[in-house]
Design an enzyme around this catalytic site. Structure first.
Site, PDB file in Angstrom:
ATOM      1  N   LYS A   1       0.860  -1.187   0.000  1.00 39.22           N
ATOM      2  CA  LYS A   1       0.000   0.000   0.000  1.00 39.22           C
ATOM      3  C   LYS A   1       0.895   1.235   0.000  1.00 39.22           C
ATOM      4  CE  LYS A   1      -1.539   2.982   2.829  1.00 39.22           C
ATOM      5  NZ  LYS A   1      -1.601   4.144   1.953  1.00 39.22           N
TER       6      LYS A   1
ATOM      7  N   GLU B   1       9.945   0.814  10.468  1.00 37.04           N
ATOM      8  CA  GLU B   1      11.033   1.766  10.175  1.00 37.04           C
ATOM      9  C   GLU B   1      10.444   3.164  10.292  1.00 37.04           C
ATOM     10  OE1 GLU B   1      14.044   0.855   9.809  1.00 37.04           O
ATOM     11  OE2 GLU B   1      13.763  -1.286   9.558  1.00 37.04           O
TER      12      GLU B   1
ATOM     13  N   CYS C   1      14.227  10.121   6.125  1.00 34.72           N
ATOM     14  CA  CYS C   1      14.102   9.737   7.538  1.00 34.72           C
ATOM     15  C   CYS C   1      15.429   9.894   8.266  1.00 34.72           C
ATOM     16  CB  CYS C   1      13.607   8.303   7.653  1.00 34.72           C
ATOM     17  SG  CYS C   1      14.627   7.139   6.733  1.00 34.72           S
TER      18      CYS C   1
ATOM     19  N   GLU D   1      10.155  15.534  14.999  1.00 38.37           N
ATOM     20  CA  GLU D   1      10.703  15.503  13.646  1.00 38.37           C
ATOM     21  C   GLU D   1      10.016  16.572  12.790  1.00 38.37           C
ATOM     22  OE1 GLU D   1       9.475  12.048  11.369  1.00 38.37           O
ATOM     23  OE2 GLU D   1      11.493  11.820  10.581  1.00 38.37           O
TER      24      GLU D   1
HETATM   25  P1  NAD Z   1       2.775   8.221   7.802  1.00 41.80           P
HETATM   26  O1  NAD Z   1       3.012   7.376   8.985  1.00 41.80           O
HETATM   27  O2  NAD Z   1       1.762   9.283   7.889  1.00 41.80           O
HETATM   28  O3  NAD Z   1       2.354   7.321   6.546  1.00 41.80           O
HETATM   29  C1  NAD Z   1       3.130   6.248   6.085  1.00 41.80           C
HETATM   30  C2  NAD Z   1       2.216   5.262   5.378  1.00 41.80           C
HETATM   31  O4  NAD Z   1       1.301   4.742   6.338  1.00 41.80           O
HETATM   32  C3  NAD Z   1       1.364   5.881   4.265  1.00 41.80           C
HETATM   33  O5  NAD Z   1       1.214   4.945   3.234  1.00 41.80           O
HETATM   34  C4  NAD Z   1       0.042   6.118   4.966  1.00 41.80           C
HETATM   35  O6  NAD Z   1      -1.060   6.129   4.079  1.00 41.80           O
HETATM   36  C5  NAD Z   1      -0.015   4.912   5.877  1.00 41.80           C
HETATM   37  N1  NAD Z   1      -0.884   5.082   7.044  1.00 41.80           N
HETATM   38  C6  NAD Z   1      -1.193   6.223   7.713  1.00 41.80           C
HETATM   39  N2  NAD Z   1      -2.018   5.933   8.743  1.00 41.80           N
HETATM   40  C7  NAD Z   1      -2.225   4.596   8.720  1.00 41.80           C
HETATM   41  C8  NAD Z   1      -2.985   3.692   9.517  1.00 41.80           C
HETATM   42  N3  NAD Z   1      -3.693   4.114  10.556  1.00 41.80           N
HETATM   43  N4  NAD Z   1      -2.960   2.370   9.194  1.00 41.80           N
HETATM   44  C9  NAD Z   1      -2.216   1.938   8.155  1.00 41.80           C
HETATM   45  N5  NAD Z   1      -1.493   2.742   7.359  1.00 41.80           N
HETATM   46  C10 NAD Z   1      -1.494   4.049   7.648  1.00 41.80           C
HETATM   47  O7  NAD Z   1       4.192   8.790   7.401  1.00 41.80           O
HETATM   48  P2  NAD Z   1       4.523   9.794   6.196  1.00 41.80           P
HETATM   49  O8  NAD Z   1       4.239  11.168   6.650  1.00 41.80           O
HETATM   50  O9  NAD Z   1       3.910   9.315   4.956  1.00 41.80           O
HETATM   51  O10 NAD Z   1       6.087   9.556   6.019  1.00 41.80           O
HETATM   52  C11 NAD Z   1       7.017  10.315   6.670  1.00 41.80           C
HETATM   53  C12 NAD Z   1       7.514   9.578   7.890  1.00 41.80           C
HETATM   54  O11 NAD Z   1       8.112   8.357   7.500  1.00 41.80           O
HETATM   55  C13 NAD Z   1       8.593  10.350   8.611  1.00 41.80           C
HETATM   56  O12 NAD Z   1       8.353  10.238   9.993  1.00 41.80           O
HETATM   57  C14 NAD Z   1       9.870   9.614   8.227  1.00 41.80           C
HETATM   58  O13 NAD Z   1      10.909   9.755   9.167  1.00 41.80           O
HETATM   59  C15 NAD Z   1       9.374   8.218   8.137  1.00 41.80           C
HETATM   60  N6  NAD Z   1      10.259   7.391   7.316  1.00 41.80           N
HETATM   61  C16 NAD Z   1      11.035   6.463   7.933  1.00 41.80           C
HETATM   62  C17 NAD Z   1      11.940   5.698   7.180  1.00 41.80           C
HETATM   63  C18 NAD Z   1      12.833   4.693   7.852  1.00 41.80           C
HETATM   64  O14 NAD Z   1      13.415   3.875   7.148  1.00 41.80           O
HETATM   65  N7  NAD Z   1      12.975   4.706   9.154  1.00 41.80           N
HETATM   66  C19 NAD Z   1      12.022   5.881   5.801  1.00 41.80           C
HETATM   67  C20 NAD Z   1      11.195   6.830   5.207  1.00 41.80           C
HETATM   68  C21 NAD Z   1      10.313   7.582   5.971  1.00 41.80           C
END
Ligand code: NAD
Length: 519
Positions: A183, A256, A290, A388
């Site tokens: 997804k 992650e 990230c 963050e």
């Molecule tokens: P997010 O958590 O809002 O969303 C990530 C994914 O989860 C999206 O596909 C979103 O649609 C989905 N999602 C959101 N709520 C959900 C739920 N309740 N159930 C299931 N899926 C859900 O994060 P974002 O804003 O899209 O991404 C940025 C974040 O990701 C930052 O915090 C960044 O640090 C982190 N990130 C971490 C890594 C790593 O490897 N540690 C890599 C890239 C990004």
């Protein structure tokens, strides 16, 4: 600068990509080109029934796929490597259009799945081969570790590296004999859809790698409830929701998550080397990595010199909307995210921080642009000091002793990445050993650790659970079956043997086994 949408992004291509997404109700989401805000394509939204059907198809395809010899599965990925590299520029066009990042970052992102493929092409057969060991009774028993695919792996990916997180985590899962249902974020579904199409062109059986789309809270529960393992990349807040549900279902998960990553600069640093690395570490991908750096600790004795060099470089960064290599900085992903970044800066200024450069949105460049921003005087009571920001914003801090720098760097709930700079590697390594972080990059900000595909990479503290890359990056997608053989019934007392004598003999043999190092 070329702001014209690339010719590769034809309506035909975009329609073919979104046609892969199940969406029986006809509901769609308007996927926009970030630079302009124009709608690129209507993205189908998958209902719970659509998602269950996707899992059903994936499960059927997986049963056959798991029977393929590993070497035959790997041939698909060898061909996929070629296709991914040959089509990297079209992939980069899609990534840029949907995420707004600059050209350099988009092209570099396309390199990640081929790097992951290359690594596991060398390693997967060995990892998946059964391993036989001696059992508890020397010569008469053995135990074999057999790796069995989990089944269907659910992957939830963020928007910041949509192609890399959509594809690279799926590759070892598929190699291990699993199916995958991914997804992506609605905003950035095109590049992962394109990647799946390329994998199928390389020979991946249809149905094995499904893509479902929708808002996270709508899709997440059904996806997790149908999956045998969940790989999640995203924010810490969402990671907790995913982890809780996976825990209730008693399935494994890898999370992650976010970071508030520090950089410690030691007093012997070469300023020219450092400044370029630090600029990339802070502003690469417009600060939406990230592992990017949000806090820099500079030694008191060289504070002014290092600050001035950094601010001068930050001020000179070329920022803009373009599908060529002109801009060094692209857009943020959306106006919503720009508002979040702006709120962090406004909060910091209201509480006493100083803007050394940047600090403003740039609507003249596009709907979601924000200037590279350097702050001084950021404290723990400010949003930008604790949570963050995930944008092109960094706080500079001075330290008087290395102990103080280490204490300040570790003063966070997060533990994803840290960076240490010094002309003396031994000094830098000594500092690295004291940092509470899943990754530490020495004389680099972030890329060296992430690109080292042989070493596991993950977060500690609130930055995650588990890791990607390395042996565990593939083995986590398998269950272990312990197949044990006893050639002759010798365990337990012999018929008629006095039990005291048996116990004495058993305890004696324990000592003997230790001396012989029998395992
Ligand atoms: P997010 O958590 O809002 O969303 C990530 C994914 O989860 C999206 O596909 C979103 O649609 C989905 N999602 C959101 N709520 C959900 C739920 N309740 N159930 C299931 N899926 C859900 O994060 P974002 O804003 O899209 O991404 C940025 C974040 O990701 C930052 O915090 C960044 O640090 C982190 N990130 C971490 C890594 C790593 O490897 N540690 C890599 C890239 C990004």
């Amino acid at each position: 600068m070329s702001t014209t949408r690339p010719a590769t992004l034809t309506d035909d291509l975009l329609e073919r990509l979104v046609a892969r997404v199940p969406g029986t109700t006809g509901a769609t989401w308007k996927l926009t080109e970030v630079y302009t805000g124009d709608v690129l394509v209507e993205l189908p939204q998958s209902t719970p029934d659509d998602i269950e059907r996707a899992f059903h198809e994936a499960r059927a395809a997986q049963r056959l796929w798991a029977e393929w010899p590993v070497a035959k599965r790997l041939e698909v990925f060898s061909r996929a490597h070629t296709l991914l590299v040959d089509n990297a520029l079209t992939t980069a066009d899609l990534i840029q259009a949907e995420s707004g990042k600059n050209r350099r970052m988009a092209v570099e992102e396309t390199c990640d799945p081929p790097m992951v493929i290359s690594h596991y092409l060398r390693r997967a057969e060995k990892l998946l081969r059964p391993t036989r060991r001696g059992g508890p009774v020397p010569f008469l028993s053995s135990s074999t570790e057999v790796r069995v695919p989990k089944g269907v792996v659910g992957i939830i990916a963020p928007w910041n590296f949509p192609f890399a997180t959509g594809l690279s985590d799926a590759i070892p899962a598929l190699m291990a004999g699993n199916a995958v249902v991914v997804k992506p974020d609605n905003k950035t579904a095109l590049s992962p859809l394109y990647g799946v199409a390329l994998l199928e062109e390389a020979g991946l059986p249809r149905g094995l790698f499904q893509v479902v789309c929708g808002e996270g809270p709508d899709v997440g529960p059904t996806l997790i409830d149908n999956a045998d393992y969940v790989m999640f990349t995203g924010s810490t807040a969402t990671g907790r929701v995913i982890g809780e549900r996976a825990g209730r279902n008693l399935i494994g998960c890898c999370l992650e998550l976010g970071g508030k990553n520090p950089m410690i600069v030691l007093d012997d640093v070469d300023v020219d080397e450092w400044v370029d690395g630090a600029i990339f570490g802070v502003f690469g991908n417009t600060g939406q990595i990230c592992m990017h750096i949000e806090r820099i600790y500079l030694p008191e004795a060289r504070y002014d010199e290092l600050r001035d060099a950094f601010v001068e470089r930050a001020r000179s960064l070329r920022i803009g909307a373009s599908y060529d290599f002109g801009p060094e900085l692209g857009s943020l992903v959306s106006p919503d995210h720009r508002d979040r970044v702006a709120a962090h800066v406004e909060d910091a200024v209201a509480k006493g921080a100083t803007v050394l450069t940047g600090g403003r949105a740039r609507p003249d460049l596009g709907p979601a642009f924000f200037e590279p921003t350097v702050l001084e005087g950021v404290t723990g009571d400010m949003l930008a000091g604790r949570t963050e920001t995930f944008g092109p914003v960094v706080g500079l801090h001075r330290y008087r002793s290395v102990d103080e720098a280490v204490r300040l760097a570790n003063d966070t709930d997060y533990g994803l990445n840290a960076s240490v700079w010094s002309s003396d590697l031994a000094r830098a390594e000594a500092v690295a050993a004291r940092l509470e972080s899943g990754n530490v990059n020495i004389n680099d900000a972030l890329a060296t650790a992430y690109a080292s595909k042989g070493t596991p990479s993950g977060g500690v503290k609130s930055s995650g659970v588990g890791a990607r890359h390395g042996d565990q990056g593939l083995l986590k997608y398998t269950d272990v079956k312990n197949v044990a053989v006893l050639k002759k019934q010798v365990l337990g007392a012999r018929p008629g043997q006095d039990y005291d004598a048996y116990v004495k003999q058993m305890l004696g043999s324990l000592k003997l086994m230790k001396r012989l190092r029998v395992r």
